[in-house]
Write a protein that holds these residues in place. Sequence first.
Motif, PDB file in Angstrom:
ATOM      1  N   ASP A   1      13.223  -7.423  -8.258  1.00  0.00           N
ATOM      2  CA  ASP A   1      11.819  -7.095  -8.516  1.00  0.00           C
ATOM      3  C   ASP A   1      11.333  -6.072  -7.499  1.00  0.00           C
ATOM      4  O   ASP A   1      11.899  -5.934  -6.429  1.00  0.00           O
ATOM      5  CB  ASP A   1      10.933  -8.343  -8.393  1.00  0.00           C
ATOM      6  N   GLU A   2      10.262  -5.396  -7.842  1.00  0.00           N
ATOM      7  CA  GLU A   2       9.624  -4.489  -6.894  1.00  0.00           C
ATOM      8  C   GLU A   2       8.356  -5.137  -6.352  1.00  0.00           C
ATOM      9  O   GLU A   2       7.262  -4.605  -6.458  1.00  0.00           O
ATOM     10  CB  GLU A   2       9.333  -3.137  -7.553  1.00  0.00           C
ATOM     11  N   THR A   3       8.517  -6.305  -5.768  1.00  0.00           N
ATOM     12  CA  THR A   3       7.393  -7.050  -5.229  1.00  0.00           C
ATOM     13  C   THR A   3       6.998  -6.469  -3.880  1.00  0.00           C
ATOM     14  O   THR A   3       7.809  -6.391  -2.968  1.00  0.00           O
ATOM     15  CB  THR A   3       7.758  -8.541  -5.066  1.00  0.00           C
ATOM     16  N   VAL A   4       5.744  -6.058  -3.793  1.00  0.00           N
ATOM     17  CA  VAL A   4       5.223  -5.486  -2.559  1.00  0.00           C
ATOM     18  C   VAL A   4       3.935  -6.202  -2.178  1.00  0.00           C
ATOM     19  O   VAL A   4       3.301  -6.798  -3.039  1.00  0.00           O
ATOM     20  CB  VAL A   4       4.969  -3.966  -2.716  1.00  0.00           C
ATOM     21  N   PRO A   5       3.539  -6.201  -0.943  1.00  0.00           N
ATOM     22  CA  PRO A   5       4.194  -5.555   0.171  1.00  0.00           C
ATOM     23  C   PRO A   5       5.432  -6.330   0.621  1.00  0.00           C
ATOM     24  O   PRO A   5       5.423  -7.556   0.666  1.00  0.00           O
ATOM     25  CB  PRO A   5       3.133  -5.559   1.265  1.00  0.00           C
ATOM     26  N   THR A   6       6.467  -5.601   0.910  1.00  0.00           N
ATOM     27  CA  THR A   6       7.668  -6.156   1.520  1.00  0.00           C
ATOM     28  C   THR A   6       7.751  -5.533   2.898  1.00  0.00           C
ATOM     29  O   THR A   6       7.743  -4.316   3.039  1.00  0.00           O
ATOM     30  CB  THR A   6       8.920  -5.829   0.690  1.00  0.00           C
ATOM     31  N   VAL A   7       7.788  -6.384   3.905  1.00  0.00           N
ATOM     32  CA  VAL A   7       7.801  -5.925   5.293  1.00  0.00           C
ATOM     33  C   VAL A   7       9.179  -6.215   5.872  1.00  0.00           C
ATOM     34  O   VAL A   7       9.679  -7.336   5.762  1.00  0.00           O
ATOM     35  CB  VAL A   7       6.705  -6.644   6.123  1.00  0.00           C
ATOM     36  N   VAL A   8       9.785  -5.213   6.476  1.00  0.00           N
ATOM     37  CA  VAL A   8      11.098  -5.366   7.096  1.00  0.00           C
ATOM     38  C   VAL A   8      10.920  -5.304   8.606  1.00  0.00           C
ATOM     39  O   VAL A   8      10.422  -4.320   9.149  1.00  0.00           O
ATOM     40  CB  VAL A   8      12.082  -4.274   6.618  1.00  0.00           C
ATOM     41  N   VAL A   9      11.328  -6.398   9.271  1.00  0.00           N
ATOM     42  CA  VAL A   9      11.268  -6.494  10.725  1.00  0.00           C
ATOM     43  C   VAL A   9      12.678  -6.789  11.214  1.00  0.00           C
ATOM     44  O   VAL A   9      13.281  -7.794  10.800  1.00  0.00           O
ATOM     45  CB  VAL A   9      10.299  -7.612  11.176  1.00  0.00           C
ATOM     46  N   ASP A  10      13.200  -5.943  12.068  1.00  0.00           N
ATOM     47  CA  ASP A  10      14.556  -6.097  12.610  1.00  0.00           C
ATOM     48  C   ASP A  10      15.598  -6.273  11.511  1.00  0.00           C
ATOM     49  O   ASP A  10      16.501  -7.104  11.624  1.00  0.00           O
ATOM     50  CB  ASP A  10      14.618  -7.272  13.589  1.00  0.00           C
ATOM     51  N   GLY A  11      15.441  -5.545  10.420  1.00  0.00           N
ATOM     52  CA  GLY A  11      16.400  -5.594   9.321  1.00  0.00           C
ATOM     53  C   GLY A  11      16.232  -6.770   8.384  1.00  0.00           C
ATOM     54  O   GLY A  11      16.950  -6.889   7.397  1.00  0.00           O
ATOM     55  N   GLU A  12      15.274  -7.630   8.641  1.00  0.00           N
ATOM     56  CA  GLU A  12      15.035  -8.829   7.823  1.00  0.00           C
ATOM     57  C   GLU A  12      13.796  -8.615   6.954  1.00  0.00           C
ATOM     58  O   GLU A  12      12.700  -8.383   7.476  1.00  0.00           O
ATOM     59  CB  GLU A  12      14.836 -10.037   8.729  1.00  0.00           C
ATOM     60  N   PRO A  13      13.931  -8.696   5.609  1.00  0.00           N
ATOM     61  CA  PRO A  13      12.775  -8.471   4.735  1.00  0.00           C
ATOM     62  C   PRO A  13      11.916  -9.728   4.564  1.00  0.00           C
ATOM     63  O   PRO A  13      12.433 -10.842   4.494  1.00  0.00           O
ATOM     64  CB  PRO A  13      13.411  -8.068   3.410  1.00  0.00           C
TER      65      PRO A  13
ATOM     66  N   PRO B   1       0.561   2.185  -4.498  1.00  0.00           N
ATOM     67  CA  PRO B   1      -0.873   2.272  -4.785  1.00  0.00           C
ATOM     68  C   PRO B   1      -1.275   1.317  -5.904  1.00  0.00           C
ATOM     69  O   PRO B   1      -0.519   1.084  -6.843  1.00  0.00           O
ATOM     70  CB  PRO B   1      -1.050   3.731  -5.233  1.00  0.00           C
ATOM     71  N   GLY B   2      -2.459   0.754  -5.773  1.00  0.00           N
ATOM     72  CA  GLY B   2      -2.977  -0.152  -6.788  1.00  0.00           C
ATOM     73  C   GLY B   2      -2.612  -1.605  -6.553  1.00  0.00           C
ATOM     74  O   GLY B   2      -3.115  -2.479  -7.246  1.00  0.00           O
ATOM     75  N   CYS B   3      -1.763  -1.872  -5.591  1.00  0.00           N
ATOM     76  CA  CYS B   3      -1.352  -3.253  -5.299  1.00  0.00           C
ATOM     77  C   CYS B   3      -2.421  -3.921  -4.438  1.00  0.00           C
ATOM     78  O   CYS B   3      -2.681  -3.497  -3.316  1.00  0.00           O
ATOM     79  CB  CYS B   3      -0.009  -3.252  -4.581  1.00  0.00           C
ATOM     80  N   ARG B   4      -3.031  -4.954  -4.972  1.00  0.00           N
ATOM     81  CA  ARG B   4      -4.124  -5.588  -4.227  1.00  0.00           C
ATOM     82  C   ARG B   4      -3.623  -6.304  -2.977  1.00  0.00           C
ATOM     83  O   ARG B   4      -4.328  -6.409  -1.988  1.00  0.00           O
ATOM     84  CB  ARG B   4      -4.911  -6.531  -5.115  1.00  0.00           C
TER      85      ARG B   4
END
Length: 140
Positions: free
Chosen positions: A113-125, A72-75
């Motif tokens: 780092d906790e850089t978001v959004p991080t999207v994981v598709v087929d095990g690949e971030p 939450p709060g991540c633009r």
Amino acid sequence: MVRSWSLAGLMLTCGVIVAVAQELPWIGVIEFVVFVALAGLLSPLVFPRSLTAAEAQQRSSGDGHPIVYWRPGCRYCLRLRLRLGRSARQAHWVNIWRDPSGAATVRAATGGDETVPTVVVDGEPYVNPEPAWVRQRLAQ
């Protein structure tokens, strides 16, 4: 849980303070409504129900849909969510502030780092991908 709602609470508090400080009541009401809208956008309410990282990985392996790690709060998370529109509900969303294993997954993918959004598709971030790219993955 408190951390997830802290920005929304701060916006509501600021809205009340600004509205009360106004000399013209109707301007105060307008400013309060703006702060309420900001509070809503910064709250977890805008996002689909969050899962744990383990749940998301299990569901993703079954249906092939991406996992989106957010907070939450991540633009940038908000940008991704709004641009995905209705298709955002197809992805599996993990709030890293609620799930320590989700936060650990993001740190492992981003080098600490906790850089978001991080999207994981087929095990690949993929860190902070373009919304059009994620929408394309959801359509497959």
